[in-house]
Write a protein that holds these residues in place. Sequence first.
Motif, PDB file in Angstrom:
ATOM      1  N   ALA A  19       9.493  -1.154 -10.358  1.00 52.93           N
ATOM      2  CA  ALA A  19       8.859  -2.268 -11.171  1.00 52.93           C
ATOM      3  C   ALA A  19       8.136  -1.546 -12.208  1.00 52.93           C
ATOM      4  N   LEU A  20       7.338  -0.535 -11.823  1.00 53.57           N
ATOM      5  CA  LEU A  20       6.385   0.086 -12.829  1.00 53.57           C
ATOM      6  C   LEU A  20       7.211   0.477 -14.102  1.00 53.57           C
ATOM      7  N   ASN A  21       8.275   1.266 -13.701  1.00 51.38           N
ATOM      8  CA  ASN A  21       9.005   1.975 -14.790  1.00 51.38           C
ATOM      9  C   ASN A  21       9.673   0.713 -15.628  1.00 51.38           C
ATOM     10  N   LEU A  22      10.107  -0.252 -14.944  1.00 52.66           N
ATOM     11  CA  LEU A  22      10.772  -1.268 -15.610  1.00 52.66           C
ATOM     12  C   LEU A  22       9.941  -1.976 -16.774  1.00 52.66           C
ATOM     13  N   LYS A  23       8.639  -2.127 -16.232  1.00 54.50           N
ATOM     14  CA  LYS A  23       7.626  -2.625 -17.289  1.00 54.50           C
ATOM     15  C   LYS A  23       7.060  -1.388 -18.061  1.00 54.50           C
ATOM     16  N   ALA A  24       7.362  -0.605 -17.994  1.00 56.24           N
ATOM     17  CA  ALA A  24       7.129   0.611 -19.022  1.00 56.24           C
ATOM     18  C   ALA A  24       5.455   0.783 -18.877  1.00 56.24           C
ATOM     19  N   CYS A  59      -3.896   0.871  -7.332  1.00 49.92           N
ATOM     20  CA  CYS A  59      -5.340   0.648  -7.879  1.00 49.92           C
ATOM     21  C   CYS A  59      -5.275   0.161  -9.238  1.00 49.92           C
ATOM     22  N   ASN A  60      -5.906  -0.857  -9.626  1.00 46.83           N
ATOM     23  CA  ASN A  60      -6.253  -1.134 -11.029  1.00 46.83           C
ATOM     24  C   ASN A  60      -7.417  -1.347 -11.281  1.00 46.83           C
ATOM     25  N   ARG A  61      -8.275  -0.315 -11.906  1.00 51.09           N
ATOM     26  CA  ARG A  61      -9.492  -0.231 -12.111  1.00 51.09           C
ATOM     27  C   ARG A  61     -10.114  -0.058 -10.841  1.00 51.09           C
ATOM     28  N   ASP A  62     -10.847  -1.258 -10.458  1.00 49.92           N
ATOM     29  CA  ASP A  62     -11.560  -1.316  -9.471  1.00 49.92           C
ATOM     30  C   ASP A  62     -11.069  -2.153  -8.144  1.00 49.92           C
ATOM     31  N   LYS A  63      -9.612  -2.934  -8.630  1.00 49.04           N
ATOM     32  CA  LYS A  63      -8.961  -3.739  -7.732  1.00 49.04           C
ATOM     33  C   LYS A  63      -7.882  -2.808  -6.753  1.00 49.04           C
ATOM     34  N   ILE A  64      -7.802  -3.194  -5.573  1.00 56.18           N
ATOM     35  CA  ILE A  64      -6.708  -2.263  -4.885  1.00 56.18           C
ATOM     36  C   ILE A  64      -5.795  -3.569  -4.197  1.00 56.18           C
ATOM     37  N   LEU A  65      -4.528  -3.145  -4.552  1.00 53.77           N
ATOM     38  CA  LEU A  65      -3.501  -4.302  -3.850  1.00 53.77           C
ATOM     39  C   LEU A  65      -2.632  -3.463  -2.986  1.00 53.77           C
ATOM     40  N   THR A  66      -2.159  -4.254  -2.022  1.00 57.02           N
ATOM     41  CA  THR A  66      -1.372  -3.452  -1.042  1.00 57.02           C
ATOM     42  C   THR A  66       0.051  -4.349  -0.999  1.00 57.02           C
ATOM     43  N   GLN A  67       0.782  -4.258  -0.027  1.00 59.02           N
ATOM     44  CA  GLN A  67       2.176  -4.863   0.064  1.00 59.02           C
ATOM     45  C   GLN A  67       3.001  -4.734  -1.308  1.00 59.02           C
ATOM     46  N   SER A  68       4.006  -4.006  -0.985  1.00 58.69           N
ATOM     47  CA  SER A  68       4.933  -4.212  -2.351  1.00 58.69           C
ATOM     48  C   SER A  68       5.363  -5.298  -3.002  1.00 58.69           C
ATOM     49  N   LEU A  69       5.705  -6.241  -2.293  1.00 64.46           N
ATOM     50  CA  LEU A  69       6.036  -7.634  -2.814  1.00 64.46           C
ATOM     51  C   LEU A  69       4.829  -8.267  -3.746  1.00 64.46           C
ATOM     52  N   ILE A  72       4.201  -6.087  -6.815  1.00 63.29           N
ATOM     53  CA  ILE A  72       5.330  -6.186  -7.858  1.00 63.29           C
ATOM     54  C   ILE A  72       5.138  -7.646  -8.500  1.00 63.29           C
ATOM     55  N   GLU A  73       4.667  -8.610  -7.721  1.00 63.41           N
ATOM     56  CA  GLU A  73       4.601 -10.058  -8.302  1.00 63.41           C
ATOM     57  C   GLU A  73       3.352 -10.050  -9.245  1.00 63.41           C
ATOM     58  N   TYR A  74       2.247  -9.205  -8.876  1.00 67.76           N
ATOM     59  CA  TYR A  74       0.966  -8.959  -9.630  1.00 67.76           C
ATOM     60  C   TYR A  74       1.552  -8.351 -10.901  1.00 67.76           C
ATOM     61  N   LEU A  75       2.320  -7.377 -10.846  1.00 70.21           N
ATOM     62  CA  LEU A  75       2.541  -6.540 -12.172  1.00 70.21           C
ATOM     63  C   LEU A  75       3.608  -7.708 -12.903  1.00 70.21           C
ATOM     64  N   GLU A  76       4.249  -8.567 -12.258  1.00 71.57           N
ATOM     65  CA  GLU A  76       4.917  -9.703 -13.073  1.00 71.57           C
ATOM     66  C   GLU A  76       4.140 -10.538 -13.881  1.00 71.57           C
ATOM     67  N   ASP A  77       3.005 -10.923 -12.825  1.00 75.64           N
ATOM     68  CA  ASP A  77       1.995 -11.742 -13.742  1.00 75.64           C
ATOM     69  C   ASP A  77       1.308 -11.398 -14.805  1.00 75.64           C
ATOM     70  N   ILE A  78       0.856  -9.933 -14.905  1.00 75.59           N
ATOM     71  CA  ILE A  78       0.139  -9.477 -15.806  1.00 75.59           C
ATOM     72  C   ILE A  78       1.019  -8.972 -17.052  1.00 75.59           C
ATOM     73  N   HIS A  79       2.110  -8.485 -16.565  1.00 76.80           N
ATOM     74  CA  HIS A  79       3.151  -7.909 -17.746  1.00 76.80           C
ATOM     75  C   HIS A  79       4.459  -8.869 -17.583  1.00 76.80           C
ATOM     76  N   THR A 164      16.697  -7.396 -11.190  1.00 78.07           N
ATOM     77  CA  THR A 164      15.724  -8.533 -10.694  1.00 78.07           C
ATOM     78  C   THR A 164      15.063  -7.955  -9.361  1.00 78.07           C
ATOM     79  N   LEU A 165      14.322  -8.761  -8.784  1.00 77.78           N
ATOM     80  CA  LEU A 165      13.557  -7.983  -7.610  1.00 77.78           C
ATOM     81  C   LEU A 165      14.586  -8.023  -6.679  1.00 77.78           C
TER      82      LEU A 165
END
Length: 213
Positions: A19-24, A59-69, A72-79, A164-165
């Motif tokens: 997902a990270l690669n796809l969203k460059a 980890c995005n700055r001071d935020k830590i996210l867990t659980q792949s889904l 990935i949905e967070y990445l989808e929301d911000i990008h 897709t997902l």
Amino acid sequence: MLKLYDYFRSSACFRVRIALNLKALDYEIIPIHLMNNGGEQFSNTYRHINPQCLVPALCNRDKILTQSLAIIEYLEDIHPSPSLLPPDPYEKSVVRSFALSIAADIHPLNNLRVLNYLTHKFNISEEQKTQWYHHWIEKGFSALEKQLTTYQLSGNFCFGNNLTLADIYLVPQMYNAMRFACNLNAYPTLARINTHCLQHPAIMKAWPMDAAT
Ligand SMILES: N[C@@H](CCC(=O)N[C@@H](CS)C(=O)NCC(=O)O)C(=O)O
């Protein structure tokens, strides 16, 4: 920069790398070796990041996210672009359902800690462990194969001609099943799509490679 707590062979991490690669997106990998040093996921430092002692964590700055889904949905929301979900609500739901079948029903039964528990608590042999692994792959993959042929929405990818997902969840699980020598002949649609996916640059770049080698 984003930091991915990652184990190269973990299928859950593999999903997030795709997902990270796809969203460059640029990201730094922080390796957490699941076997070395008694399992680095159990270290105090990592336990603080993810009390579940599972990878991935992002980890995005001071935020830590867990659980792949959730990651990935967070990445989808911000990008949002390119999107990992089709716009149509029904198709979106079937894509999520496909990914969840792997995330919630196949992968957890064959995860390292489950296999270790079966081995250490119930003393099962290597052969029994393989049987267990193959059993849950067979149950899960048979249903996914049937679903894809029933929906008739597949193109080069699980749903249509865009990644897709669903593909993000399929490819790492296929990789894992092959590592455990599962016979995949009964799943021609999954195999065809997987082969196609392997040529995708975002997947090629995410391919499991040991950082130490
Ligand atoms: N549902 C979680 C699963 C995470 C997970 O099970 N990760 C495995 C690697 S694929 C792990 O960290 N295993 C460590 C262990 O079993 O001790 C997700 O999708 O992120």
